[in-house]
Motif scaffolding. Structure first.
Motif, PDB file in Angstrom:
ATOM      1  N   GLY A 153      33.597  76.224   8.617  1.00  0.00           N
ATOM      2  CA  GLY A 153      34.957  76.656   8.310  1.00  0.00           C
ATOM      3  C   GLY A 153      35.237  76.617   6.826  1.00  0.00           C
ATOM      4  O   GLY A 153      34.472  76.090   6.039  1.00  0.00           O
ATOM      5  N   GLY A 154      36.349  77.203   6.420  1.00  0.00           N
ATOM      6  CA  GLY A 154      36.717  77.127   5.018  1.00  0.00           C
ATOM      7  C   GLY A 154      37.610  78.264   4.602  1.00  0.00           C
ATOM      8  O   GLY A 154      37.616  79.335   5.225  1.00  0.00           O
ATOM      9  N   ALA A 155      38.371  78.005   3.549  1.00  0.00           N
ATOM     10  CA  ALA A 155      39.267  79.014   3.004  1.00  0.00           C
ATOM     11  C   ALA A 155      38.555  79.784   1.898  1.00  0.00           C
ATOM     12  O   ALA A 155      37.796  79.207   1.109  1.00  0.00           O
ATOM     13  CB  ALA A 155      40.525  78.346   2.451  1.00  0.00           C
ATOM     14  N   TYR A 156      38.825  81.081   1.859  1.00  0.00           N
ATOM     15  CA  TYR A 156      38.203  81.949   0.852  1.00  0.00           C
ATOM     16  C   TYR A 156      39.270  82.830   0.229  1.00  0.00           C
ATOM     17  O   TYR A 156      40.157  83.349   0.926  1.00  0.00           O
ATOM     18  CB  TYR A 156      37.103  82.803   1.495  1.00  0.00           C
ATOM     19  N   ARG A 157      39.189  82.994  -1.089  1.00  0.00           N
ATOM     20  CA  ARG A 157      40.112  83.872  -1.787  1.00  0.00           C
ATOM     21  C   ARG A 157      39.736  85.329  -1.519  1.00  0.00           C
ATOM     22  O   ARG A 157      38.627  85.638  -1.103  1.00  0.00           O
ATOM     23  CB  ARG A 157      40.081  83.571  -3.284  1.00  0.00           C
ATOM     24  N   GLY A 158      40.672  86.222  -1.772  1.00  0.00           N
ATOM     25  CA  GLY A 158      40.399  87.638  -1.563  1.00  0.00           C
ATOM     26  C   GLY A 158      40.537  88.019  -0.102  1.00  0.00           C
ATOM     27  O   GLY A 158      41.437  87.536   0.601  1.00  0.00           O
ATOM     28  N   ALA A 159      39.638  88.852   0.380  1.00  0.00           N
ATOM     29  CA  ALA A 159      39.728  89.374   1.744  1.00  0.00           C
ATOM     30  C   ALA A 159      38.454  89.098   2.517  1.00  0.00           C
ATOM     31  O   ALA A 159      37.384  88.883   1.939  1.00  0.00           O
ATOM     32  CB  ALA A 159      39.994  90.879   1.696  1.00  0.00           C
ATOM     33  N   LEU A 160      38.602  89.097   3.849  1.00  0.00           N
ATOM     34  CA  LEU A 160      37.438  89.099   4.730  1.00  0.00           C
ATOM     35  C   LEU A 160      37.201  90.528   5.199  1.00  0.00           C
ATOM     36  O   LEU A 160      38.145  91.222   5.616  1.00  0.00           O
ATOM     37  CB  LEU A 160      37.655  88.208   5.950  1.00  0.00           C
ATOM     38  N   GLU A 161      35.961  90.975   5.125  1.00  0.00           N
ATOM     39  CA  GLU A 161      35.566  92.262   5.679  1.00  0.00           C
ATOM     40  C   GLU A 161      34.646  91.993   6.860  1.00  0.00           C
ATOM     41  O   GLU A 161      33.592  91.385   6.697  1.00  0.00           O
ATOM     42  CB  GLU A 161      34.861  93.112   4.628  1.00  0.00           C
ATOM     43  N   LEU A 162      35.072  92.438   8.037  1.00  0.00           N
ATOM     44  CA  LEU A 162      34.315  92.192   9.256  1.00  0.00           C
ATOM     45  C   LEU A 162      33.802  93.517   9.784  1.00  0.00           C
ATOM     46  O   LEU A 162      34.568  94.473   9.979  1.00  0.00           O
ATOM     47  CB  LEU A 162      35.205  91.491  10.289  1.00  0.00           C
ATOM     48  N   ARG A 163      32.494  93.587   9.992  1.00  0.00           N
ATOM     49  CA  ARG A 163      31.877  94.827  10.449  1.00  0.00           C
ATOM     50  C   ARG A 163      30.752  94.498  11.414  1.00  0.00           C
ATOM     51  O   ARG A 163      30.296  93.355  11.505  1.00  0.00           O
ATOM     52  CB  ARG A 163      31.358  95.639   9.277  1.00  0.00           C
ATOM     53  N   ALA A 164      30.271  95.512  12.129  1.00  0.00           N
ATOM     54  CA  ALA A 164      29.164  95.325  13.057  1.00  0.00           C
ATOM     55  C   ALA A 164      27.931  94.869  12.294  1.00  0.00           C
ATOM     56  O   ALA A 164      27.612  95.420  11.227  1.00  0.00           O
ATOM     57  CB  ALA A 164      28.875  96.618  13.807  1.00  0.00           C
ATOM     58  N   GLY A 165      27.251  93.857  12.836  1.00  0.00           N
ATOM     59  CA  GLY A 165      26.031  93.369  12.202  1.00  0.00           C
ATOM     60  C   GLY A 165      24.928  94.400  12.245  1.00  0.00           C
ATOM     61  O   GLY A 165      24.979  95.364  13.021  1.00  0.00           O
ATOM     62  N   VAL A 166      23.924  94.203  11.417  1.00  0.00           N
ATOM     63  CA  VAL A 166      22.823  95.161  11.336  1.00  0.00           C
ATOM     64  C   VAL A 166      22.112  95.291  12.678  1.00  0.00           C
ATOM     65  O   VAL A 166      21.750  96.389  13.110  1.00  0.00           O
ATOM     66  CB  VAL A 166      21.828  94.737  10.237  1.00  0.00           C
ATOM     67  N   ILE A 167      21.926  94.160  13.375  1.00  0.00           N
ATOM     68  CA  ILE A 167      21.224  94.175  14.661  1.00  0.00           C
ATOM     69  C   ILE A 167      22.187  93.889  15.799  1.00  0.00           C
ATOM     70  O   ILE A 167      22.226  94.596  16.802  1.00  0.00           O
ATOM     71  CB  ILE A 167      20.076  93.146  14.662  1.00  0.00           C
ATOM     72  N   SER A 168      22.988  92.839  15.665  1.00  0.00           N
ATOM     73  CA  SER A 168      23.935  92.463  16.706  1.00  0.00           C
ATOM     74  C   SER A 168      25.058  91.660  16.077  1.00  0.00           C
ATOM     75  O   SER A 168      25.017  91.308  14.897  1.00  0.00           O
ATOM     76  CB  SER A 168      23.240  91.623  17.795  1.00  0.00           C
ATOM     77  N   GLY A 169      26.078  91.344  16.881  1.00  0.00           N
ATOM     78  CA  GLY A 169      27.145  90.480  16.421  1.00  0.00           C
ATOM     79  C   GLY A 169      27.975  91.074  15.305  1.00  0.00           C
ATOM     80  O   GLY A 169      28.073  92.294  15.133  1.00  0.00           O
ATOM     81  N   VAL A 170      28.585  90.177  14.524  1.00  0.00           N
ATOM     82  CA  VAL A 170      29.525  90.570  13.477  1.00  0.00           C
ATOM     83  C   VAL A 170      29.142  89.922  12.161  1.00  0.00           C
ATOM     84  O   VAL A 170      28.798  88.734  12.126  1.00  0.00           O
ATOM     85  CB  VAL A 170      30.963  90.152  13.863  1.00  0.00           C
ATOM     86  N   ASP A 171      29.190  90.681  11.084  1.00  0.00           N
ATOM     87  CA  ASP A 171      29.011  90.145   9.736  1.00  0.00           C
ATOM     88  C   ASP A 171      30.383  89.924   9.112  1.00  0.00           C
ATOM     89  O   ASP A 171      31.230  90.817   9.134  1.00  0.00           O
ATOM     90  CB  ASP A 171      28.219  91.111   8.855  1.00  0.00           C
TER      91      ASP A 171
END
Length: 486
Positions: A153-171
């Protein structure tokens, strides 16, 4: 004469094939921690302690460079997490055009090439064909679960970009302003308690590395771990390191006016290495040259070892690099530092050429600045007549039997004692004619009882006149103890 030939033949067979009474010791000693290229962090710390400012520190480690300015408005995209299932976040007030409640947790999952936004109870809230951009109040958002940097876990500045992973899941990728990214790097790469000038040098090196290793067109620029540089987000930030980032804002290392890759690492051992002698590069780079590092000795990894194994244990670690039974390592080429560039792994079935990086990986070493010594020792039958064998260039040094000597000194002419056995074996790396000392354990002390010289093959042999526990010393390394029976 027949007895002598038989004894010598038995010795050579024993050395080639090994005997039940033979023992082995493989010793590794070394220096440094890291790849050895660019700025040594402990060296920068030492320079700062001696009054150097960050500009002179950077100028020392990156030859011929100057300080320039990065392009304004740079964004860094950092891969924080690759999941097999759901990515989870909280603290967000917007996902795409959808408003969210910052106190709530949301999930994202992959659906084909798209991603779906869900509530914590998995109610579908929307589908996004490319990526989902998530932001929070105060320019922060919290990613749940374990990130690539090992933090949970953790806080991050800016934005999160969530997209389909290269093989599976989410990046999950953090898109963050350059200096905000550097603020999350410096405190996990250098202790926040270090002198300000060392932290400033780290900030400029980290900023430069980020912009010169970006991947245009890719879904992210940097990993959040040591594959790039370690990034901890808001939770890692410290006042002292934030000050270092602010006071060097936008500054980068340049060579002939252009930003250049600024590798850095923990500990040099006293000298950095030319980049072309490491896995980081095949061609010379004028700013990544080997330099002296006089203040690096504050590091606990400035010198390390000994690491001690049997030859069998070492051979298991080397695996497929060994042909037959492992016997030792001979370094063929060293760099300027002197980290290993090329070495031969020697086995009973032949040699295998390898690199310092491969040896570091197989043995789990801190650095490729390493030295290897193999010593095999065993008890063999005494040569005929109790005298040293013909292939022993130097007879034993007479010593008093009270000190475990090979030959009684005071009675050498009247009551010479016959040899009961010989200490024989092999050492690597073999330096023909190098001295080797035989010691016997008397009480709690190892006492030298004779010397001999190493043959071109690395073999040695020395007759001894008393039973007891013996060992040899070679290159200041003690070999394994072997017992000579009456």
């Amino acid at each position: 004469m027949a007895h002598r030939v038989l004894a010598t033949t038995l010795l050579l067979l024993a050395l080639a094939c090994g005997t039940a009474s033979a023992a082995s010791k493989f010793t590794i000693r070394g220096a440094g921690f890291g790849h050895g290229v660019g700025m040594s962090q402990y060296g920068a710390y030492g320079y700062a302690q001696h009054g150097a400012d960050y500009r002179s520190i950077l100028g020392h480690y990156y030859t011929g460079t100057a300080i320039g300015s990065a392009e304004a408005g740079r964004t860094v995209r950092v891969l924080l997490q690759s999941t097999n299932g759901y990515a989870a976040f909280t603290g967000a007030n917007r996902a795409g055009r959808r408003r969210l409640a910052p106190a709530k947790t949301y999930l994202v999952r992959r659906r084909g090439a798209a991603v779906q936004l869900l509530s914590a109870r998995k109610k579908k809230l929307g589908t996004y064909s490319t990526l989902l951009r998530v932001t929070g109040p105060g320019n922060q958002v919290i990613l749940k679960g374990r990130a690539g940097n090992g933090r949970t876990g953790g806080a991050y500045r800016g934005a999160l970009e969530l997209r389909a992973g290269v093989i599976s899941g989410v990046d999950a990728v953090n898109a963050v302003a350059l200096d905000e990214y550097v603020a999350g790097v410096v405190p996990v790469e250098s202790p926040a308690s270090w002198p300000a000038e060392a932290l400033k040098a780290q900030a400029v090196a980290a900023r430069t590395y980020a912009i010169t290793t970006a991947k245009p067109g890719a879904s992210f620029d940097q990993y959040s771990d040591t594959r790039s540089q370690v990034y901890g987000g808001v939770g890692a930030e410290q006042p002292s390191t934030n000050d270092a980032v602010t006071q060097t804002s936008g500054q980068v290392v340049t060579y002939q006016g252009q930003p250049v890759v600024t590798f850095f690492f923990s500990t040099s051992g006293g000298r950095t290495e030319d980049v072309e002698n490491t896995p980081l590069g095949t061609a010379p780079k004028p700013w990544l040259k080997s330099v002296d590092d006089p203040y690096d000795d504050t590091s606990p990894k400035h010198r390390w070892g000994p690491i001690q194994l049997t030859l069998k244990q070492a051979g298991r670690k080397l695996g497929s690099l060994v042909k037959g039974d492992f016997q030792g390592i001979e370094v063929v080429t060293r760099g300027r530092s002197p980290r290993i560039v090329a070495a031969d792994v020697i086995g009973s079935g032949g040699r295998t050429r390898t690199t310092g990086a491969q040896l570091r990986s197989r043995f789990g070493l801190f650095d490729s600045w390493a030295f290897f010594t193999s010593i095999v020792t065993g008890e063999e039958p005494a040569p005929d007549g109790g005298t040293p064998p013909q292939d022993n260039p130097q007879p034993p040094v007479p010593q008093d039997p009270a000190t475990g000597g090979a030959t009684p000194a005071r009675a050498a002419g009247l009551m010479r004692r016959s040899a009961v056995a010989q200490i024989a074996g092999r050492v690597l790396p073999a330096l023909p004619g190098a001295g080797l000392t035989v010691q016997r354990l008397l009480g709690r002390r190892w006492v030298s009882v004779g010397t001999t010289q190493v043959r071109r093959s690395g073999r040695y042999a020395l007759a001894v006149s008393f039973p007891g526990l013996y060992r040899v010393r070679y290159h200041d390394e003690a070999g394994p103890a072997v017992r000579v029976s009456p």
